[in-house]
Design a protein around this motif. Sequence first.
Motif, short mmCIF file in Angstrom:
data_model
loop_
_atom_site.label_atom_id
_atom_site.label_comp_id
_atom_site.label_asym_id
_atom_site.label_seq_id
_atom_site.Cartn_x
_atom_site.Cartn_y
_atom_site.Cartn_z
N PHE A 85 -6.03 6.47 -3.87
CA PHE A 85 -6.22 5.02 -3.78
C PHE A 85 -4.88 4.32 -3.98
CE2 PHE A 85 -7.25 0.92 -5.97
CZ PHE A 85 -7.70 0.26 -4.84
N LEU A 86 -4.08 4.80 -4.90
CA LEU A 86 -2.74 4.24 -5.11
C LEU A 86 -1.92 4.34 -3.82
CD1 LEU A 86 -0.55 3.01 -6.90
CD2 LEU A 86 -0.01 5.34 -7.67
N THR A 87 -1.97 5.49 -3.18
CA THR A 87 -1.27 5.68 -1.90
C THR A 87 -1.80 4.71 -0.85
OG1 THR A 87 -0.83 8.00 -2.38
CG2 THR A 87 -0.76 7.34 -0.06
N ALA A 88 -3.10 4.50 -0.83
CA ALA A 88 -3.69 3.55 0.13
C ALA A 88 -3.17 2.14 -0.11
CB ALA A 88 -5.22 3.58 0.04
N LEU A 89 -3.08 1.72 -1.37
CA LEU A 89 -2.55 0.39 -1.68
C LEU A 89 -1.11 0.26 -1.17
CD1 LEU A 89 -3.90 -0.13 -5.32
CD2 LEU A 89 -4.68 -1.29 -3.24
N ILE A 90 -0.32 1.29 -1.38
CA ILE A 90 1.07 1.27 -0.93
C ILE A 90 1.12 1.23 0.60
CG2 ILE A 90 3.21 2.62 -0.83
CD1 ILE A 90 2.39 3.64 -3.71
N ASP A 91 0.31 2.08 1.25
CA ASP A 91 0.27 2.10 2.72
C ASP A 91 -0.14 0.75 3.29
OD1 ASP A 91 0.93 4.79 2.69
OD2 ASP A 91 -1.09 5.49 3.20
N LEU A 92 -1.00 0.04 2.57
CA LEU A 92 -1.48 -1.27 3.04
C LEU A 92 -0.51 -2.40 2.70
CD1 LEU A 92 -5.24 -0.81 2.11
CD2 LEU A 92 -4.27 -0.83 4.42
#
Length: 133
Positions: free
Chosen positions: A64-71
């Motif tokens: 989820f942390l990676t998703a926030l960064i990707d977004l």
Amino acid sequence: MGQHTIQPVILSGGSGSRLWPLSRAELPKPLQNALFVNRFILETGNGGSHQYFFNQSGDDAPQFLTALIDLGLEQQAQDFAAAMAVIATPYPTDTETRRAIIATLSEDQDEALYQPTWIMDTPDLYSAMDQVL
């Protein structure tokens, strides 16, 4: 004038081998981000981010942390990473290990696990998801 055929191209194909284990053949990266965001929203909406970390959904916190960064959601990613660090560094992705650590937290540390709940209420999260989907 001749008739032209338009050939659609799906950019989310491939086996995911270059991003493994973050990518899977059956679920391209953009859809993985949507999945992890959705899991956070559902769990947090039910009982706050503390519940997300306490329950099995919290196993996916690094993704989820990676998703926030990707977004491109930098502030959300910083606040979420700070809550993850309250539990432990490196973050434990095993539910029972995480629960045992959470049980030993001080009241202030325990309260810090609720802090990222605001992420699910920010319009930026939903705007970013609209762009992905």
